[in-house]
Design a protein around this motif. Structure first.
Motif, PDB file in Angstrom:
ATOM      1  N   SER A  71      20.935  84.399  26.593  1.00  0.00           N
ATOM      2  CA  SER A  71      20.700  83.133  26.609  1.00  0.00           C
ATOM      3  C   SER A  71      19.457  82.873  26.827  1.00  0.00           C
ATOM      4  O   SER A  71      18.454  83.626  27.198  1.00  0.00           O
ATOM      5  CB  SER A  71      21.356  82.827  28.010  1.00  0.00           C
TER       6      SER A  71
ATOM      7  N   ALA B  21      30.359  87.373  25.070  1.00  0.00           N
ATOM      8  CA  ALA B  21      28.932  86.403  25.818  1.00  0.00           C
ATOM      9  C   ALA B  21      29.919  86.576  26.990  1.00  0.00           C
ATOM     10  O   ALA B  21      30.551  86.700  27.235  1.00  0.00           O
ATOM     11  CB  ALA B  21      29.725  85.156  24.949  1.00  0.00           C
TER      12      ALA B  21
ATOM     13  N   GLY C 122      28.285  78.713  28.218  1.00  0.00           N
ATOM     14  CA  GLY C 122      28.120  77.949  26.867  1.00  0.00           C
ATOM     15  C   GLY C 122      27.682  76.227  26.631  1.00  0.00           C
ATOM     16  O   GLY C 122      28.679  76.223  26.533  1.00  0.00           O
TER      17      GLY C 122
ATOM     18  N   HIS D  67      23.534  76.988  23.270  1.00  0.00           N
ATOM     19  CA  HIS D  67      23.440  78.860  23.004  1.00  0.00           C
ATOM     20  C   HIS D  67      24.590  78.556  22.707  1.00  0.00           C
ATOM     21  O   HIS D  67      24.015  78.871  21.204  1.00  0.00           O
ATOM     22  CB  HIS D  67      24.049  78.587  24.102  1.00  0.00           C
ATOM     23  N   LEU D  68      25.354  76.963  22.452  1.00  0.00           N
ATOM     24  CA  LEU D  68      26.639  77.439  21.352  1.00  0.00           C
ATOM     25  C   LEU D  68      25.927  77.598  19.864  1.00  0.00           C
ATOM     26  O   LEU D  68      26.322  77.923  18.937  1.00  0.00           O
ATOM     27  CB  LEU D  68      27.593  76.261  21.496  1.00  0.00           C
TER      28      LEU D  68
ATOM     29  N   LYS E  21      27.796  79.969  17.534  1.00  0.00           N
ATOM     30  CA  LYS E  21      29.706  79.233  17.165  1.00  0.00           C
ATOM     31  C   LYS E  21      30.120  79.593  15.800  1.00  0.00           C
ATOM     32  O   LYS E  21      31.309  79.312  15.757  1.00  0.00           O
ATOM     33  CB  LYS E  21      29.382  77.703  18.125  1.00  0.00           C
TER      34      LYS E  21
ATOM     35  N   ALA F 159      34.343  85.850  25.034  1.00  0.00           N
ATOM     36  CA  ALA F 159      33.906  85.250  26.638  1.00  0.00           C
ATOM     37  C   ALA F 159      34.362  85.935  28.040  1.00  0.00           C
ATOM     38  O   ALA F 159      35.063  86.198  27.754  1.00  0.00           O
ATOM     39  CB  ALA F 159      34.288  83.820  26.692  1.00  0.00           C
TER      40      ALA F 159
ATOM     41  N   ASN G  86      33.778  85.732  31.623  1.00  0.00           N
ATOM     42  CA  ASN G  86      32.854  84.838  32.717  1.00  0.00           C
ATOM     43  C   ASN G  86      34.178  84.612  34.126  1.00  0.00           C
ATOM     44  O   ASN G  86      35.095  85.096  33.549  1.00  0.00           O
ATOM     45  CB  ASN G  86      32.916  83.357  31.704  1.00  0.00           C
TER      46      ASN G  86
ATOM     47  N   ILE H 247      32.404  77.660  27.541  1.00  0.00           N
ATOM     48  CA  ILE H 247      32.079  79.039  26.492  1.00  0.00           C
ATOM     49  C   ILE H 247      33.670  79.159  25.335  1.00  0.00           C
ATOM     50  O   ILE H 247      33.636  79.472  24.614  1.00  0.00           O
ATOM     51  CB  ILE H 247      31.338  80.580  27.264  1.00  0.00           C
TER      52      ILE H 247
ATOM     53  N   ALA I 262      35.922  80.314  22.782  1.00  0.00           N
ATOM     54  CA  ALA I 262      36.376  81.966  22.617  1.00  0.00           C
ATOM     55  C   ALA I 262      37.363  82.065  21.696  1.00  0.00           C
ATOM     56  O   ALA I 262      38.703  81.424  21.811  1.00  0.00           O
ATOM     57  CB  ALA I 262      36.210  82.594  23.825  1.00  0.00           C
TER      58      ALA I 262
END
Ligand code: FAD
Length: 310
Positions: free
Chosen positions: A228, A257, A262, A266-267, A271, A278, A280, A287, A291
């Protein structure tokens, strides 16, 4: 009239981006000529000649063209432009440097980063970091277009097209000159053409942790590594790993990711990936909205387990 496609290459190898831009070009019209401009770039021209849908390859050879500088390249393209109604290139760093200059010299509006060809003069392109798709109809007699290559598959191999050497006499002296090229060499796949990408975010906390937990999984998967912008800005990952609106736009088969929240910027760069995983710690992280598979947990526990399992 024909379409002139500026090839992306390093004088030896034609980039995969060119094969993808050819797919877009043949949707616009039939007579696609690929311009391979460089120094001793015959090998790249021969690769272009094998792409299905290419009817001719123009090979321009000059010291002035060796380093993909915008001034000589755009002069060359403008000198050829009379025979073409569309000038197109992949939206690579070369395409994004050269084509705006071509458009300005021809006094037409550039159509940037198309993701779909609706008809020979109508295209779709993302705006607002990919949150809206604009359909745009070109009214200029000559269209200058860059292609977001993640949206097009590479052209297959086809019958061999003729390679014609063209004069570079139109090239005069220019204000800019080539000084040096600092390229990071890596055994990993190129980010923009990789089938699998594993990316890390701010959560990694340091470049050492990035190497410790992301790279071993990348090695096992044969994946390219992304990051990122927060991770890049913090110095955890190099600039050329950045995925997103101001980084690279990618669409691999699998995008993992790790510790990335998200953010829309970044998306905008990932995407369109076919499968998104993802990892996280925060189950509310945005995100997870895009996902296909989500793992809520600590990446420092999950990634070593994943590496062992692989
Ligand atoms: P954060 O948003 O801080 O997210 C970190 C995530 O890690 C959080 O979701 C947190 O829950 C999770 N986490 C923390 N610890 C752990 C753990 N141990 N295990 C698992 N998860 C954990 N961003 C880009 O990426 N690319 C771009 O190209 C880009 N261009 C931009 C352009 C502009 C004009 C602007 C304004 C911004 C741009 N950004 C871009 C920045 C973007 O807005 C975000 O700031 C950035 O993407 C956030 O990065 P991140 O997700 O790594 O960090």
């Amino acid at each position: 009239m024909a379409i002139l496609l500026l090839a992306d290459h390093d004088n030896e190898t034609l980039s995969d981006q060119t094969a993808r831009a050819v797919t877009a070009a043949i949707k616009i019209g039939e007579n696609v000529h690929v311009l391979v401009a460089g120094k001793a770039a015959k090998a790249a021209a021969e690769q272009a000649a094998k792409l299905s849908g290419v009817s001719k390859v123009l090979l321009a050879d000059s010291d002035a063209l060796a380093a993909n500088l915008a001034e000589p390249l755009s002069d060359l393209i403008v000198s050829l432009a009379g025979s073409y109604d569309t000038i197109i290139s992949a939206a690579t760093s070369v395409g994004k440097t050269v084509l705006p200059r071509v458009a300005a010299l021809l006094d037409v509006a550039q159509i940037s980063e198309i993701i779909e060809v609706v008809s020979s003069d109508t295209f779709k392109r993302p705006i607002y970091a990919g949150n809206a798709i604009q359909t745009i109809q070109a009214t200029d007699a000559k269209k200058v277009i860059t292609v977001r290559t993640a949206s097009f598959s590479p052209a297959s191999q086809g019958p061999l097209a003729a390679v014609e050497e063209i004069s570079t006499a139109a090239l005069s002296s220019h204000l800019s000159s080539f000084v040096s090229d600092a390229v990071t060499s890596s055994d990993r796949p190129d980010l923009t053409s990789a089938k699998i990408i594993i990316s890390g975010g701010r959560a990694l906390g340091s470049s050492e942790k990035f190497k410790e937990v992301i790279l071993p999984v990348a090695d096992k998967l044969g994946a390219a590594v992304g990051a990122s912008r927060a991770a890049v800005d913090a110095g955890y990952a190099p600039n050329d790993w950045q995925v997103g609106q101001t980084g690279k736009v990618v669409a691999p088969d699998l995008y993992i990711a790790c510790g990335i929240s998200g953010a829309i910027q970044h998306l905008a760069g990932m995407k369109d990936s076919k499968v998104i995983v993802a990892i996280n710690a925060d189950e509310e992280a945005p995100i997870f909205q895009i996902a296909d598979y989500g793992l809520v947990g600590d990446l420092f526990e999950i990634l070593p387990q994943l590496e062992k399992a692989l």
